[in-house]
Design a protein around this motif. Structure first.
Motif, PDB file in Angstrom:
ATOM      1  N   PHE A 182       0.835  -1.202   0.000  1.00 34.89           N
ATOM      2  CA  PHE A 182       0.000   0.000   0.000  1.00 34.89           C
ATOM      3  C   PHE A 182       0.866   1.247   0.000  1.00 34.89           C
ATOM      4  CE2 PHE A 182      -3.427  -2.634   1.936  1.00 34.89           C
ATOM      5  CZ  PHE A 182      -4.354  -2.396   0.939  1.00 34.89           C
ATOM      6  N   ASP A 183       0.383   2.246  -0.639  1.00 36.29           N
ATOM      7  CA  ASP A 183       1.052   3.528  -0.563  1.00 36.29           C
ATOM      8  C   ASP A 183       0.853   4.053   0.847  1.00 36.29           C
ATOM      9  OD1 ASP A 183       1.838   6.089  -0.627  1.00 36.29           O
ATOM     10  OD2 ASP A 183       0.648   6.671  -2.372  1.00 36.29           O
ATOM     11  N   ALA A 186      -0.477   8.294   2.747  1.00 40.49           N
ATOM     12  CA  ALA A 186      -1.683   8.816   3.371  1.00 40.49           C
ATOM     13  C   ALA A 186      -1.857   8.263   4.780  1.00 40.49           C
ATOM     14  CB  ALA A 186      -2.894   8.478   2.515  1.00 40.49           C
ATOM     15  N   LEU A 187      -0.811   7.608   5.266  1.00 40.94           N
ATOM     16  CA  LEU A 187      -0.921   6.985   6.583  1.00 40.94           C
ATOM     17  C   LEU A 187      -0.205   7.793   7.656  1.00 40.94           C
ATOM     18  CD1 LEU A 187      -0.442   3.146   6.283  1.00 40.94           C
ATOM     19  CD2 LEU A 187      -2.472   4.447   6.938  1.00 40.94           C
ATOM     20  N   ARG A 226      -8.551  10.847   8.013  1.00 40.17           N
ATOM     21  CA  ARG A 226      -9.102   9.659   8.659  1.00 40.17           C
ATOM     22  C   ARG A 226      -7.998   8.870   9.377  1.00 40.17           C
ATOM     23  NH1 ARG A 226     -11.683   6.479   4.332  1.00 40.17           N
ATOM     24  NH2 ARG A 226     -12.862   8.393   4.108  1.00 40.17           N
TER      25      ARG A 226
ATOM     26  N   GLN C 217      -4.397   2.456  -5.778  1.00 36.37           N
ATOM     27  CA  GLN C 217      -4.295   2.315  -4.332  1.00 36.37           C
ATOM     28  C   GLN C 217      -5.178   3.306  -3.596  1.00 36.37           C
ATOM     29  OE1 GLN C 217      -0.194   2.599  -3.529  1.00 36.37           O
ATOM     30  NE2 GLN C 217       0.209   0.630  -4.481  1.00 36.37           N
ATOM     31  N   PHE C 221      -7.949   2.542  -0.757  1.00 41.06           N
ATOM     32  CA  PHE C 221      -7.766   3.083   0.569  1.00 41.06           C
ATOM     33  C   PHE C 221      -8.977   3.863   1.056  1.00 41.06           C
ATOM     34  CE2 PHE C 221      -4.796   2.885   3.646  1.00 41.06           C
ATOM     35  CZ  PHE C 221      -4.591   4.074   4.293  1.00 41.06           C
TER      36      PHE C 221
END
Lengths: 262, 223, 223
Positions: A182-183, A186-187, A226, C217, C221
């Motif tokens: 996963f990229d 954005a985390l 989020r 992705q 997500f």
């Protein structure tokens, strides 16, 4: 010499009886509890345990306890409990049954005691028979010269097609190859959130909405917001657990507020 | 090389045919002679060439050793070579001094063997005294008893059963071969008869001990 | 005790007649089985009842075990039971441990598979590091690679090619079936994002691919 004396006296019977009686008293510690003692006493009746007179046995036991008391022998509590119970059983067996009385009859209780004695006796005999069997290392023997089993460990190497392709891709892309993932841009991870909040709670003297702890750049984009909200919330719970902060919420869906503790 | 893989299994099987039964018997014999501990037919077979039938070979082997100075004996679901019991007198030199068991330990062992699976409370009920921790520990240490399944009664108490080691030691093929077991059962002496009310309960003092042992034992249970 | 020495031997012999030879054989068998060390005929006899002839019994016993899984062998002037030498393989337990090939081996193998026939020098050039002899040997031993024809270049270096065994293992019909890099990426199996600052070496085709994956992705997500 002593044998002669016995014969002359002609009282072997009474001497052994006397010795047995003394043994009962002196060896009170040698008994493995009241049941064992009862079983020993029952032998004086010289009958099949199924036909034993429990009443007579109860009297013998009570007499034994009296004697022990006269000799000021310390009797363990369970011997006295058994004595009390046998006295009760004796009265039940002697008095005509009272139809208004609840619970098992004197006969039922006596029958169970006889069963217990018979069962204990049976187990004693069984254990004697068991120990009387031929035993390994005494009567029969195992191999004296066992041979060791040598363990041979063979290593087999393997690889999958994916390993192979990834290996090739790694070389062709000069090592900058990673498996699909996963990229993570954005985390906002829990670790990051914890680190950030640990640095900031020192200033949180008053109740503050935890939303205000979201890092810059994580508030506009919904995905980023989020992730940051979830991590910050989890971090707040963690810090509460550690006793560093307090959390409150006035009602459902109201903002969560946080304050430094102590 | 490539040929092997191209052809299906049947050909491979014919290439590696199981050795004749006489040879399989020899193999079992060698394996059994080499080991001091009982070993299951399955374990023996795992060490034999593909296609062997250890169970059948063992039956032949057992017959062959009948009446000899060494016997093939069955211990639970395992097998072992043991000297004939009638020749024990020749072996004084090999005799290992076994620890003398206390009367309590012997009785406890017998109760476990005849009543298994049995809980500590049941042992105490039969003996009329509490079972000391040392007694059970000693039997566990000797590997004559082990924990069995928990009983489906309140408190789910642990039970004790005898081991293969126990069977081996007393020359028993099976716990059902215990001397006098049938008679005891017929006489109702292996029943777990609850005492009628108002009877003193035997050996109650060990509640805490039960709890202590209960923890961490779950792993020991099979299934 | 004193009686024995007072009376001459003959009378004693008649009192304690030696057991029949078959029985003596049994006795020797049991003693030999149970003793931890080889034991001489004399020692065996000392443990047998009076009048026994261990030497003779041992001859019979040895014969009895001929061709069996266990032999009676003479060790110096002592005797011992030993498993038959031809069954020694049963005393081994083979365990196979599967391990992943090292990264160096996988990369070398991959280069051989994708570039065959390829020389060692070429492999080293592609990998950017020298190829250890152990790595090549390992692959040869696994029969995943073999030597190909010599290259018609100066020095006529040997080449390596993959084997049928290799193709079988990886489920390939042909080395040409190996997917190319582009296909791997298109299948979504590979991500190809270099850490910042190391972009220059990237092929051109990689840019758009990155965008592609990124879009995909983000969708995943958001849900």
């Amino acid at each position: 010499m002593s044998e002669d004396t016995f014969e002359e006296m002609g009282q072997i019977e009474s001497v052994t009886d006397r010795m047995a009686a003394e043994a009962l008293i002196v060896d009170v510690d040698g008994y493995e509890g009241p049941l064992d003692l009862l079983l020993t006493l029952s032998r004086t009746q010289k009958v099949d345990l199924r036909k034993i007179s429990v009443l007579q046995l109860a009297e013998q036991y009570l007499a034994f306890v009296e004697r022990a008391k006269a000799l000021r022998l310390e009797l363990a509590a369970d011997y006295l409990v058994m004595a009390a119970w046998l006295a009760f059983l004796k009265s039940r067996l002697l008095l005509p049954p009272d139809p208004t009385e609840e619970g098992p009859s004197g006969e039922e209780l006596a029958a169970h005691l006889a069963f217990q004695l018979e069962r204990l006796q049976a187990m004693r005999e069984a254990s004697a028979r068991l120990m009387g069997r031929d035993q390994l290392g005494r009567d029969f023997f195992a191999r004296g010269l066992p041979e060791d089993v040598t363990r041979i460990r063979r290593v087999q190497y393997t690889a999958t097609l994916l390993d192979l392709m990834q290996g090739y891709a790694r070389i062709r892309t000069r090592d900058e190859f990673r498996p699909y993932a996963f990229d993570r841009e954005a985390l906002f991870t829990l670790e990051q959130a914890l680190e950030r909040m640990r640095g900031l709670i020192g200033f949180a003297g008053t109740w503050t909405d935890i939303a205000s702890y979201l890092p810059d750049g994580f508030t506009a984009d919904p995905a980023r917001r989020r992730s940051a909200t979830a991590s910050t919330f989890a971090a707040a719970l963690e810090l509460t657990k550690e006793g560093k902060v307090e959390l409150r919420q006035s009602e459902v869906f109201a903002p969560l507020e946080l304050r430094r503790k102590g | 090389m490539s040929d092997d893989t191209d052809h299906p299994a049947p050909q491979e099987e014919s290439l590696f045919e199981a050795p004749p039964m006489a040879e399989q018997e020899r193999m079992c014999e060698a394996i059994l002679f080499a080991t001091a501990e009982p070993i299951s037919a399955k374990e023996i077979e795992a060490r034999m060439p593909h296609g062997c039938d250890a169970a059948e070979a063992l039956v032949h082997l057992r017959k062959r050793y009948e009446g000899r100075g060494v016997h093939l004996v069955k211990v639970g679901d395992a097998w072992a070579m043991r000297t004939a019991p009638d020749l024990g007198f020749l072996m004084q030199k090999e005799t290992v001094e076994t620890r003398k068991l206390s009367r309590a330990a012997i009785e406890t062992l017998a109760i476990i063997a005849y009543h298994q699976p049995v809980t500590r409370a049941e042992i105490e009920e039969i003996r009329g005294v509490s079972v000391s921790r040392g007694t059970v520990d000693q039997l566990l240490e000797m590997e004559w008893i082990r924990f069995g399944r928990r009983k489906m009664t309140p408190g789910r108490p642990v039970t004790f059963v005898v081991t293969q080691h126990f069977l081996d030691h007393f020359g028993l093929e099976n716990a059902r071969d215990l001397p006098g077991l049938k008679e005891l059962r017929a006489a109702g002496l292996l029943e777990n008869r609850p005492p009628p009310g108002e009877m003193p309960q035997m050996g109650e003092g060990d509640e805490d001990l039960n709890e202590e042992t209960e923890e961490g034992q779950t792993e020991l249970f099979e299934d």
